[in-house]
Design an enzyme around this catalytic site. Structure first.
Site, mmCIF file in Angstrom:
data_model
loop_
_atom_site.group_PDB
_atom_site.id
_atom_site.type_symbol
_atom_site.label_atom_id
_atom_site.label_comp_id
_atom_site.label_asym_id
_atom_site.label_seq_id
_atom_site.Cartn_x
_atom_site.Cartn_y
_atom_site.Cartn_z
ATOM 1 C CE1 TYR A 33 -3.353 -2.682 0.332
ATOM 2 C CE2 TYR A 33 -3.714 -2.074 2.606
ATOM 3 C CZ TYR A 33 -4.033 -2.842 1.513
ATOM 4 O OH TYR A 33 -5.049 -3.765 1.617
ATOM 5 C CG PHE B 219 -12.723 -3.746 -2.020
ATOM 6 C CD1 PHE B 219 -11.903 -2.863 -1.350
ATOM 7 C CD2 PHE B 219 -12.392 -4.089 -3.319
ATOM 8 C CE1 PHE B 219 -10.775 -2.335 -1.953
ATOM 9 C CE2 PHE B 219 -11.267 -3.563 -3.937
ATOM 10 C CZ PHE B 219 -10.459 -2.682 -3.253
ATOM 11 N N PRO C 281 -22.068 1.376 -4.493
ATOM 12 C CG PRO C 281 -20.111 1.326 -5.729
ATOM 13 C CD PRO C 281 -20.722 0.805 -4.471
ATOM 14 C CG LEU D 111 -18.643 0.480 3.581
ATOM 15 C CD1 LEU D 111 -18.209 1.727 4.336
ATOM 16 C CD2 LEU D 111 -20.150 0.303 3.682
#
Length: 293
Positions: A64, A222, A229, A224
């Site tokens: 990251y 992931f 969407p 949310l």
């Protein structure tokens, strides 16, 4: 079971009790999960707020940034609270063009572990997930054997897996004790799980069932990103009923879906962090859960 806490590696000699609401650091990086955060001060503030709010499970990875979130964690929180679990991942890397590549050969995994140990200023990593990334040419079993070898050496306390199919999870459990599973899972992402950085899909509910049967926490990533969407009017209805946001109901649903789920919502906004945190206080009724089923 205390529904506010979850036990990791409960059958081992070194069980970890953590609050059943953690924090994922991926969003603390710059655009494209690359480079320094847009607001470094706010990123450090969020990490410190994790501790003051009672969160004691933080998820990170040396790819990251690159290595941005690990450096932020060390800067904000070292020396670490005794009960803090910093969970990292290995198995992937980034190319200069910011693309994601497998980094899953035994020597690659060892390099990643040493890098995490150095940046996080630790002598042993409490929990490490081996992340499956599409395109690797090393057999899954070989990578897992390398992980358990480093556990025997004392570099890793507990081994977990990430982005795995039911078959891979069963293979891993046959090699050694699996402490946690980190897979894509959420209200809108239950029946199949997209293999991150690739197009393959894998069963989400089936993996959760294996986790529940073996008392292995499932850490959804992931949750949310995938759910928000995909507008679901049922979520909107329950959100209005509880005077909550749709994101909060998505998180509350995870907490009520199974006592073996440990959500780790990530954000780079302190305001959104506080909003996510309040989701843990929402009590969904049986009727609510049946409506959202």
């Amino acid at each position: 079971m205390n529904t506010n806490e979850i036990t990791i590696a409960g059958k081992s000699n070194h069980p970890l009790n953590v609050k059943r609401f953690g924090y994922g650091t991926m969003r603390l990086t710059g655009e494209g999960i690359w480079g320094e955060p847009a607001n470094r001060g706010e990123a450090l503030q969020i990490l410190k707020r994790c501790i003051s709010s009672g969160i004691n499970f933080i998820d990170t990875a040396d790819y990251y940034g690159e290595d941005v979130t690990n450096r932020l964690i060390a800067e904000a929180l070292y020396p670490y609270p005794e009960d803090l679990v910093v969970c990292t991942k290995v198995g992937g890397a980034r190319k200069p063009d910011k693309s994601w590549i497998p980094f899953n050969r035994p020597e690659n995994l060892r390099t990643s572990i040493e890098n995490n140990l150095s940046t996080l200023k630790q002598e042993q990593i409490t929990l490490v997930h081996f992340r499956v990334i599409a395109g690797g040419d090393v057999p899954f079993k070989e990578s897992m054997q390398a992980m358990f070898e480093m556990q025997k050496e004392g570099k890793i306390l507990h081994v977990g897996v990430s982005n795995v199919s039911p078959d891979e999870l069963n293979t891993a459990m046959a090699i050694g004790d699996i402490a946690t599973v980190e897979n894509m899972y959420g209200h809108a992402q239950r029946n199949s799980v997209q293999l991150m950085y690739g197009g393959e899909t894998r069963g989400g509910e089936e993996v959760l069932a294996i986790c529940e049967e073996n008392q292995i926490p499932l850490i959804p990533y992931f949750s949310l990103f995938q759910s928000m969407p995909k507008k679901d009017e049922r979520i909107s209805v329950i959100a209005r009923k509880h005077g909550a946001t749709e994101a909060q109901i998505n998180l509350a649903w995870l907490l009520h879906r199974s006592p073996w789920i440990l959500p780790i919502p990530g954000t780079s906004s302190l305001l959104h962090f506080e909003e996510n945190l309040r989701a843990a206080d929402i009590q969904l009724s049986e009727e609510d859960m049946q409506f959202l089923a």
